[in-house]
Enzyme design. Structure first.
Site, PDB file in Angstrom:
ATOM      1  N   CYS A   1      -8.318   7.034  -2.456  1.00 27.41           N
ATOM      2  CA  CYS A   1      -7.555   5.699  -2.583  1.00 27.41           C
ATOM      3  C   CYS A   1      -8.233   4.703  -3.304  1.00 27.41           C
ATOM      4  O   CYS A   1      -8.716   4.656  -4.271  1.00 27.41           O
ATOM      5  CB  CYS A   1      -7.014   5.833  -1.238  1.00 27.41           C
ATOM      6  SG  CYS A   1      -5.492   4.491  -1.231  1.00 27.41           S
ATOM      7  N   HIS A   2      -8.446   3.557  -2.399  1.00 25.55           N
ATOM      8  CA  HIS A   2      -9.247   2.525  -2.669  1.00 25.55           C
ATOM      9  C   HIS A   2     -10.759   2.604  -2.733  1.00 25.55           C
ATOM     10  O   HIS A   2     -11.339   1.516  -3.228  1.00 25.55           O
ATOM     11  CB  HIS A   2      -8.588   1.101  -2.350  1.00 25.55           C
ATOM     12  CG  HIS A   2      -7.430   0.668  -2.622  1.00 25.55           C
ATOM     13  ND1 HIS A   2      -6.241   1.531  -2.459  1.00 25.55           N
ATOM     14  CD2 HIS A   2      -7.042  -0.561  -3.337  1.00 25.55           C
ATOM     15  CE1 HIS A   2      -5.149   0.763  -2.911  1.00 25.55           C
ATOM     16  NE2 HIS A   2      -5.487  -0.239  -3.489  1.00 25.55           N
TER      17      HIS A   2
ATOM     18  N   TYR B   1      -6.276   5.966  -6.155  1.00 22.68           N
ATOM     19  CA  TYR B   1      -5.008   5.159  -6.100  1.00 22.68           C
ATOM     20  C   TYR B   1      -4.769   4.691  -7.845  1.00 22.68           C
ATOM     21  O   TYR B   1      -5.620   4.140  -8.162  1.00 22.68           O
ATOM     22  CB  TYR B   1      -4.849   3.957  -5.252  1.00 22.68           C
ATOM     23  CG  TYR B   1      -3.572   3.556  -5.153  1.00 22.68           C
ATOM     24  CD1 TYR B   1      -2.328   4.271  -4.668  1.00 22.68           C
ATOM     25  CD2 TYR B   1      -3.177   2.370  -5.425  1.00 22.68           C
ATOM     26  CE1 TYR B   1      -1.415   3.891  -4.495  1.00 22.68           C
ATOM     27  CE2 TYR B   1      -1.845   1.877  -5.568  1.00 22.68           C
ATOM     28  CZ  TYR B   1      -0.947   2.525  -4.916  1.00 22.68           C
ATOM     29  OH  TYR B   1       0.423   1.989  -4.906  1.00 22.68           O
TER      30      TYR B   1
ATOM     31  N   GLU C   1     -11.887  -3.023  -0.037  1.00 23.05           N
ATOM     32  CA  GLU C   1     -11.696  -4.421  -0.349  1.00 23.05           C
ATOM     33  C   GLU C   1     -12.643  -5.353  -0.044  1.00 23.05           C
ATOM     34  O   GLU C   1     -13.324  -6.073  -0.739  1.00 23.05           O
ATOM     35  CB  GLU C   1     -10.568  -5.095  -0.416  1.00 23.05           C
ATOM     36  CG  GLU C   1      -9.334  -4.172  -1.389  1.00 23.05           C
ATOM     37  CD  GLU C   1      -7.887  -4.801  -0.930  1.00 23.05           C
ATOM     38  OE1 GLU C   1      -7.817  -5.869  -0.406  1.00 23.05           O
ATOM     39  OE2 GLU C   1      -6.960  -4.129  -1.263  1.00 23.05           O
TER      40      GLU C   1
ATOM     41  N   GLY D   1      -7.514   2.780   2.017  1.00 20.15           N
ATOM     42  CA  GLY D   1      -6.672   1.662   2.513  1.00 20.15           C
ATOM     43  C   GLY D   1      -7.205   0.045   2.147  1.00 20.15           C
ATOM     44  O   GLY D   1      -7.807   0.272   0.866  1.00 20.15           O
ATOM     45  N   ARG D   2      -6.923  -0.876   2.749  1.00 21.44           N
ATOM     46  CA  ARG D   2      -7.626  -1.970   2.305  1.00 21.44           C
ATOM     47  C   ARG D   2      -9.070  -2.350   2.787  1.00 21.44           C
ATOM     48  O   ARG D   2      -9.889  -3.188   2.242  1.00 21.44           O
ATOM     49  CB  ARG D   2      -6.764  -3.187   2.812  1.00 21.44           C
ATOM     50  CG  ARG D   2      -5.425  -3.306   2.240  1.00 21.44           C
ATOM     51  CD  ARG D   2      -4.643  -4.537   2.472  1.00 21.44           C
ATOM     52  NE  ARG D   2      -4.149  -4.572   3.805  1.00 21.44           N
ATOM     53  CZ  ARG D   2      -4.870  -5.399   4.888  1.00 21.44           C
ATOM     54  NH1 ARG D   2      -5.638  -6.279   4.397  1.00 21.44           N
ATOM     55  NH2 ARG D   2      -4.399  -5.339   5.999  1.00 21.44           N
TER      56      ARG D   2
END
Length: 188
Positions: free
Chosen positions: A116-117, A136, A90, A86-87
């Site tokens: 993913c991230h 990702y 980050e 997800g975000r």
């Protein structure tokens, strides 16, 4: 053998990459503690692909309670680490405590599941050099810049690291992570 597993995530973490591994590992009768920057409810998100969009869209997902803050985490008391995507990765990669916890698992050779991230956190911890992983696909340049080798497969195992591209690969990702946790060589 009973396991205690740490999951680090936060607001805008991908719902399916949080709930699926948490429930799957609890099926093994293992405890999964969710750590975030603050205690309380985390707002997950749902990423999906819609016609007419060049990238994924984001919708609100379910909320999940954080059991503890990252400042309260004592990594030595955990057998393994899960880093959902997800975000959330980050901004979590910029938190020194998150990086320090991740480094503990890396240095100790404890099992890590990342998707993913989440490799953004691994890169911030300086751990991708010479490692083969997936994530990702849009993060391939980040993996290469951090010295890692990106492969576009549903799941990749590199020693203690089990990686997946995103939530559509949850089944293979958790299958291999559970296998690693049950492996006598990785038993803690």
């Amino acid at each position: 053998m009973s396991k205690t597993i740490l999951m680090i995530t936060g607001d805008a973490g991908e719902a399916l990459e949080i709930f699926y591994p948490k429930h799957r590992l609890e099926e093994e009768d293992w405890r999964v503690d969710v750590a975030a920057l603050e205690k309380g409810a985390i707002q997950t998100v749902i990423h999906d692909f819609e016609p007419g969009f060049a990238t994924y869209t984001e919708k609100l997902g379910y909320r999940i309670a954080a059991d503890l803050t990252v400042d309260e985490v004592r990594p030595e008391s955990y057998d393994a680490l899960i880093l959902p995507g997800g975000r959330a990765p980050e901004y979590l990669r910029n938190r020194l405590r998150v990086v320090a916890i991740t480094r503990h698992f890396l240095d100790a050779g404890k099992p890590i599941a990342a998707t993913c991230h989440a490799p953004l956190i691994l890169a911030a911890a300086g751990s991708l050099r010479g490692r083969t992983l997936t994530c990702y696909p849009e993060l391939e340049p980040d993996v290469r810049a951090a010295g890692g080798l990106f492969v576009n497969r549903e799941v990749v195992i590199d020693d203690n690291l089990v990686t997946a591209r995103a939530w559509p690969d949850n089944g293979p990702w958790m299958r291999e992570f559970v296998r690693l946790l049950k492996s006598p060589a990785k038993a803690t």
